[in-house]
Design a protein around this motif. Structure first.
Motif, mmCIF file in Angstrom:
data_model
loop_
_atom_site.group_PDB
_atom_site.id
_atom_site.type_symbol
_atom_site.label_atom_id
_atom_site.label_comp_id
_atom_site.label_asym_id
_atom_site.label_seq_id
_atom_site.Cartn_x
_atom_site.Cartn_y
_atom_site.Cartn_z
ATOM 1 N N TRP A 249 7.221 4.000 3.569
ATOM 2 C CA TRP A 249 6.238 2.913 4.180
ATOM 3 C C TRP A 249 4.682 3.208 3.315
ATOM 4 N N GLU A 250 4.203 4.338 3.772
ATOM 5 C CA GLU A 250 2.996 4.673 3.402
ATOM 6 C C GLU A 250 2.650 4.724 1.855
ATOM 7 N N ASP A 251 3.628 4.992 0.940
ATOM 8 C CA ASP A 251 3.323 5.079 -0.358
ATOM 9 C C ASP A 251 3.447 3.712 -0.932
ATOM 10 N N THR A 252 4.111 2.837 -0.289
ATOM 11 C CA THR A 252 4.480 1.581 -0.660
ATOM 12 C C THR A 252 3.139 0.871 -0.418
ATOM 13 N N LEU A 253 2.545 0.838 0.602
ATOM 14 C CA LEU A 253 1.556 0.349 0.974
ATOM 15 C C LEU A 253 0.193 0.749 -0.231
ATOM 16 N N ASN A 254 0.145 2.027 -0.031
ATOM 17 C CA ASN A 254 -0.697 2.697 -1.042
ATOM 18 C C ASN A 254 -0.906 1.900 -2.301
ATOM 19 N N LYS A 255 0.491 1.941 -2.999
ATOM 20 C CA LYS A 255 0.725 1.199 -4.089
ATOM 21 C C LYS A 255 0.419 -0.362 -4.139
ATOM 22 N N ALA A 256 0.721 -0.799 -3.012
ATOM 23 C CA ALA A 256 0.513 -2.454 -2.956
ATOM 24 C C ALA A 256 -0.999 -2.763 -2.762
ATOM 25 N N SER A 257 -1.744 -1.807 -2.252
ATOM 26 C CA SER A 257 -3.243 -2.051 -1.923
ATOM 27 C C SER A 257 -3.896 -2.218 -3.211
ATOM 28 N N MET A 258 -3.413 -1.157 -4.192
ATOM 29 C CA MET A 258 -3.820 -1.146 -5.654
ATOM 30 C C MET A 258 -3.448 -2.329 -6.475
ATOM 31 N N VAL A 259 -2.292 -2.743 -6.341
ATOM 32 C CA VAL A 259 -1.725 -4.014 -6.849
ATOM 33 C C VAL A 259 -2.627 -5.247 -6.246
ATOM 34 N N GLU A 260 -3.008 -5.411 -5.087
ATOM 35 C CA GLU A 260 -3.693 -6.448 -4.047
ATOM 36 C C GLU A 260 -5.116 -6.480 -4.845
ATOM 37 N N ARG A 261 -5.700 -5.367 -5.124
ATOM 38 C CA ARG A 261 -7.221 -5.290 -5.723
ATOM 39 C C ARG A 261 -7.194 -5.287 -7.272
ATOM 40 N N GLU A 262 -6.147 -5.105 -8.045
ATOM 41 C CA GLU A 262 -6.366 -5.154 -9.515
ATOM 42 C C GLU A 262 -5.707 -6.364 -9.922
ATOM 43 N N ALA A 263 -4.485 -6.849 -9.390
ATOM 44 C CA ALA A 263 -3.910 -8.200 -10.003
ATOM 45 C C ALA A 263 -4.753 -9.472 -9.824
ATOM 46 N N MET A 264 -4.939 -10.070 -10.752
ATOM 47 C CA MET A 264 -5.855 -11.138 -10.809
ATOM 48 C C MET A 264 -5.069 -12.415 -10.477
ATOM 49 N N THR A 265 -3.815 -12.562 -10.876
ATOM 50 C CA THR A 265 -2.959 -13.699 -10.481
ATOM 51 C C THR A 265 -1.578 -13.122 -9.903
ATOM 52 N N ASP A 266 -0.904 -13.829 -9.082
ATOM 53 C CA ASP A 266 0.297 -13.644 -8.403
ATOM 54 C C ASP A 266 1.217 -13.215 -9.597
ATOM 55 N N GLU A 267 1.402 -13.732 -10.656
ATOM 56 C CA GLU A 267 2.214 -13.574 -11.941
ATOM 57 C C GLU A 267 1.904 -12.300 -12.253
ATOM 58 N N ASP A 268 0.644 -11.424 -12.149
ATOM 59 C CA ASP A 268 0.592 -9.930 -12.499
ATOM 60 C C ASP A 268 0.773 -9.097 -11.608
ATOM 61 N N ARG A 269 1.233 -9.487 -10.408
ATOM 62 C CA ARG A 269 1.461 -8.462 -9.302
ATOM 63 C C ARG A 269 2.513 -7.355 -9.673
ATOM 64 N N GLY A 270 3.617 -8.259 -10.092
ATOM 65 C CA GLY A 270 4.828 -7.299 -10.519
ATOM 66 C C GLY A 270 4.540 -6.426 -11.603
ATOM 67 N N LYS A 271 3.825 -6.714 -12.744
ATOM 68 C CA LYS A 271 3.417 -6.034 -14.067
ATOM 69 C C LYS A 271 2.674 -4.872 -13.465
ATOM 70 N N VAL A 272 1.597 -5.043 -12.806
ATOM 71 C CA VAL A 272 0.615 -3.938 -12.176
ATOM 72 C C VAL A 272 1.522 -3.101 -11.379
ATOM 73 N N ALA A 273 2.643 -3.527 -10.600
ATOM 74 C CA ALA A 273 3.395 -2.388 -9.918
ATOM 75 C C ALA A 273 4.069 -1.832 -10.716
ATOM 76 N N ARG A 274 4.741 -2.253 -11.856
ATOM 77 C CA ARG A 274 5.500 -1.604 -12.756
ATOM 78 C C ARG A 274 4.560 -0.525 -13.606
ATOM 79 N N VAL A 275 3.562 -0.861 -13.947
ATOM 80 C CA VAL A 275 2.338 0.033 -14.432
ATOM 81 C C VAL A 275 2.370 1.375 -13.770
ATOM 82 N N LEU A 276 2.178 1.120 -12.381
ATOM 83 C CA LEU A 276 2.036 2.134 -11.729
ATOM 84 C C LEU A 276 3.094 3.066 -11.571
ATOM 85 N N GLU A 277 4.417 2.538 -11.429
ATOM 86 C CA GLU A 277 5.534 3.345 -11.614
ATOM 87 C C GLU A 277 5.819 4.219 -12.595
#
Length: 385
Positions: A249-277
């Motif tokens: 849970w904690e790590d997921t929220l940590n990564k999701a918070s970066m996705v939230e602040r970095e992704a400019m569009t909904d389409e980009d959220r998954g790609k940003v998440a993949r970059v982190l992984e």
């Protein structure tokens, strides 16, 4: 079967011998016995009717009013107030309440004179089926029809608090205190009481990332703890809905918070998440600008070169390995879901080349990344960034 009002055949006297007519005495005796039978029958009927009458009245009083539009017997009218009304009171209409349940609440609060009157008004007022649960303030002793109309108007006593996606905890505090009667001290005390608000132990007492962004309704009598606890509960519900194991849970929220602040569009959220992984899997530093911006409390474009190079700053993911110490914002459902199930891809870098349109380019090639960065720098120079 033996007659209830006459002796049995075995007890009857022998029949008199046939005669052409009865004597006056025997006729009087027969008439007397008939009157006694009639009197007994009448008494029994009166007793039965009395029992049925009391029971019927009790039944009507207890449950008869649960039927909307029920007509009282013998032309009686349901008791109702004529107005104009007295001091207001607050009443709570519970979730899933029927018209009769609402009527009971209002009758108990002396808003209406009877449940039956409320039911009649409920049954004939357009929109009554759409009455919503919540707390209402109504005058006492008003006509049932007026009470129903006031509930249909849906003017509840409540405060709505809307938390946007990506807000940090400090912004959440500001938002709550700006629209509710909770003081900053009350909200901060609630945020600091991990047990009271149900904050999981893996959060380490830090609420950042656990205050789910959505609209909340604060009812009269709610406390700051109630509100924050609801936010944390909603975050847990979203994590469970996305299929995230509790240990993550904690790590997921940590990564999701970066996705939230970095992704400019909904389409980009998954790609940003993949970059982190991909970067974490390769043992590379994340290099996320938003983490240091959060740690310093200022926009990324205001960060100095010396700050970018300062490894003592714990949120500097250019200089430190792994995830930042805590989430850097409160992510929404889309970002949580993106981290829980990112798309496949070899992306390891991305650059938003136009901050106005949000156009972001992803790549798994470092040289192409440098080209994208040059494209951004050219745009920034032309637009005063």
């Amino acid at each position: 079967m033996t007659d209830l009002f006459e002796p049995s055949l075995a007890q009857r006297p022998a029949s008199p011998p046939p005669s052409r007519g009865r004597s006056s005495a025997s006729k009087r005796a027969a008439r007397k016995r008939k009157r006694r039978r009639q009197q007994r029958t009448f008494v029994i009927l009166l007793v039965l009717l009395g029992i049925l009458g009391v029971g019927g009245y009790y039944l009507l009083d207890r449950v008869g009013s649960s039927f909307a539009g029920f007509e009282l017997p013998f032309g009686q009218q349901a008791e109702d107030y004529s107005g104009p009304g007295g001091d207001p009171v607050q009443v709570v209409i519970p979730e899933g309440a029927t018209g009769s349940a609402m009527g009971s609440v209002l009758a108990d609060a002396d808003v209406v004179a009877s449940v039956a009157a409320f039911n009649e008004a409920f049954d004939t007022t357009p929109g009554s089926a759409g009455i919503q649960p919540g707390t209402y303030e109504l005058p006492t002793q008003i006509p049932a029809s007026e009470a129903v109309q006031m509930l249909v108007a849906n003017e509840k006593i409540e405060t709505k608090v809307t938390i946007p996606e990506g807000f940090v905890a400090e912004q959440v505090i500001d938002k709550i205190t700006s629209v509710t009667n909770f003081s900053r001290e009350e909200v901060e005390a609630a945020l600091g009481d991990a047990d009271a608000i149900g904050l999981p132990k893996q959060a380490g007492g830090e609420v950042e990332g656990w205050l789910f962004p959505k609209q909340y309704v604060v009812q009269p009598g709610d406390t700051a703890v109630d509100l924050v606890k609801t936010m944390v509960s909603q975050t847990i519900a979203e994590l469970e809905s996305a299929g995230v194991p509790k240990s993550e849970w904690e790590d997921t929220l940590n990564k999701a918070s970066m996705v939230e602040r970095e992704a400019m569009t909904d389409e980009d959220r998954g790609k940003v998440a993949r970059v982190l992984e991909n970067r974490l899997a390769a043992g590379e530093r994340l290099g996320i600008d938003a983490t240091l911006a959060y740690g310093l409390g200022k926009p990324a474009h205001e960060i100095t070169v010396s700050e970018w190079d300062d490894a003592s700053l714990p949120y500097n993911t250019r200089q430190n390995d792994g995830l930042p110490p805590t989430p850097i914002a409160n992510p929404g459902a889309a970002s949580i879901e993106a981290v829980a199930a990112p798309p496949e891809g070899d992306w390891r870098w991305y650059v938003t080349v136009n901050l106005e349109t949000g156009e972001t380019k992803f790549t798994g090639d470092y040289n192409e990344f440098l080209e994208f960065r040059g494209e951004y720098q050219e745009w920034a120079a032309e637009n005063g960034y």
